[in-house]
Enzyme design. Structure first.
Site, mmCIF file in Angstrom:
data_model
loop_
_atom_site.group_PDB
_atom_site.id
_atom_site.type_symbol
_atom_site.label_atom_id
_atom_site.label_comp_id
_atom_site.label_asym_id
_atom_site.label_seq_id
_atom_site.Cartn_x
_atom_site.Cartn_y
_atom_site.Cartn_z
ATOM 1 N N HIS A 168 0.840 -1.186 0.000
ATOM 2 C CA HIS A 168 0.000 0.000 0.000
ATOM 3 C C HIS A 168 0.878 1.241 0.000
ATOM 4 C CE1 HIS A 168 -0.324 0.618 4.682
ATOM 5 N NE2 HIS A 168 0.885 0.265 4.327
ATOM 6 N N ASP A 219 -4.480 -10.677 -0.724
ATOM 7 C CA ASP A 219 -3.150 -11.289 -0.735
ATOM 8 C C ASP A 219 -2.401 -10.968 -2.031
ATOM 9 O OD1 ASP A 219 -1.042 -12.815 0.352
ATOM 10 O OD2 ASP A 219 -1.705 -14.598 -0.744
ATOM 11 N N HIS A 220 -1.198 -10.452 -1.885
ATOM 12 C CA HIS A 220 -0.332 -10.065 -2.997
ATOM 13 C C HIS A 220 -1.010 -9.045 -3.909
ATOM 14 C CE1 HIS A 220 1.970 -13.495 -1.556
ATOM 15 N NE2 HIS A 220 2.988 -12.905 -2.116
ATOM 16 N N CYS A 223 6.284 6.110 4.387
ATOM 17 C CA CYS A 223 5.085 5.328 4.067
ATOM 18 C C CYS A 223 4.267 5.969 2.947
ATOM 19 C CB CYS A 223 4.221 5.132 5.310
ATOM 20 S SG CYS A 223 5.021 4.091 6.550
ATOM 21 N N HIS A 258 5.039 0.513 -0.572
ATOM 22 C CA HIS A 258 5.769 -0.440 0.260
ATOM 23 C C HIS A 258 4.835 -1.582 0.648
ATOM 24 C CE1 HIS A 258 3.747 2.179 3.137
ATOM 25 N NE2 HIS A 258 3.814 1.180 4.021
ATOM 26 N N GLU A 297 -0.083 -4.680 11.045
ATOM 27 C CA GLU A 297 0.644 -4.219 9.864
ATOM 28 C C GLU A 297 2.120 -4.613 9.990
ATOM 29 O OE1 GLU A 297 1.506 -0.107 7.388
ATOM 30 O OE2 GLU A 297 0.005 -0.120 8.958
ATOM 31 N N HIS A 316 3.866 -5.163 3.305
ATOM 32 C CA HIS A 316 3.920 -5.730 4.645
ATOM 33 C C HIS A 316 3.512 -7.199 4.608
ATOM 34 C CE1 HIS A 316 4.265 -1.808 6.582
ATOM 35 N NE2 HIS A 316 3.302 -1.386 5.777
#
Length: 136
Positions: free
Chosen positions: A14, A77-78, A33, A37, A125, A39
């Site tokens: 995100h 996811d991804h 941020c 980037h 996160e 997580h």
């Protein structure tokens, strides 16, 4: 009343960025941020209800796992949260907004299909911070 919890993991990227602001203002508020980037997220979903005499369950944990994977994990996811996730459209994908959006996805399904109350959604996160949401 008993509470049970399912934990899931996923990876997603995100960017904390408000398009109404300049690059400088975004950097001032969000720092690094404000760049793209990713997580390794950890999601905890807790439901509560009465224990069934027939099964000994509040809810079958496999059904909770399947529900969370189908309606949340498979969607995020991804993925790039800012653009790829329908239930986050129009939201800045902060951990706080993200955890509330997950609640909005899961709560009506759990209530109508399984007759249990969503108690808490907790979203890590990083290992050092998370957001919790208990509904309205």
């Amino acid at each position: 009343m008993v509470r049970i919890t399912r934990r899931e993991y996923f990876n997603a990227a995100h960017r904390l960025y408000n398009p109404k602001w300049s690059e400088e203002k975004n950097w001032e508020v969000f720092g690094p941020c404000s760049r793209l980037h990713g997580h390794n997220w950890e999601l905890w979903v807790t439901v509560q209800g009465e224990v069934s005499e027939d099964t000994g369950f509040v809810m079958d944990l496999k059904k909770l796992k399947d529900l969370v994977r189908e309606h949340v994990i498979s969607q995020v996811d991804h993925k790039y949260l800012n653009e790829d996730v329908e239930f986050l459209k129009g939201l800045l994908p902060s951990t706080e907004n993200f955890v509330m959006a997950i609640w909005q996805v899961l709560e009506p399904i759990l209530k109508s299909r399984f007759g249990v109350q969503l108690y808490e959604v907790k979203l890590y996160e990083t290992e050092n911070h998370y957001a919790q949401y208990f509904g309205e």
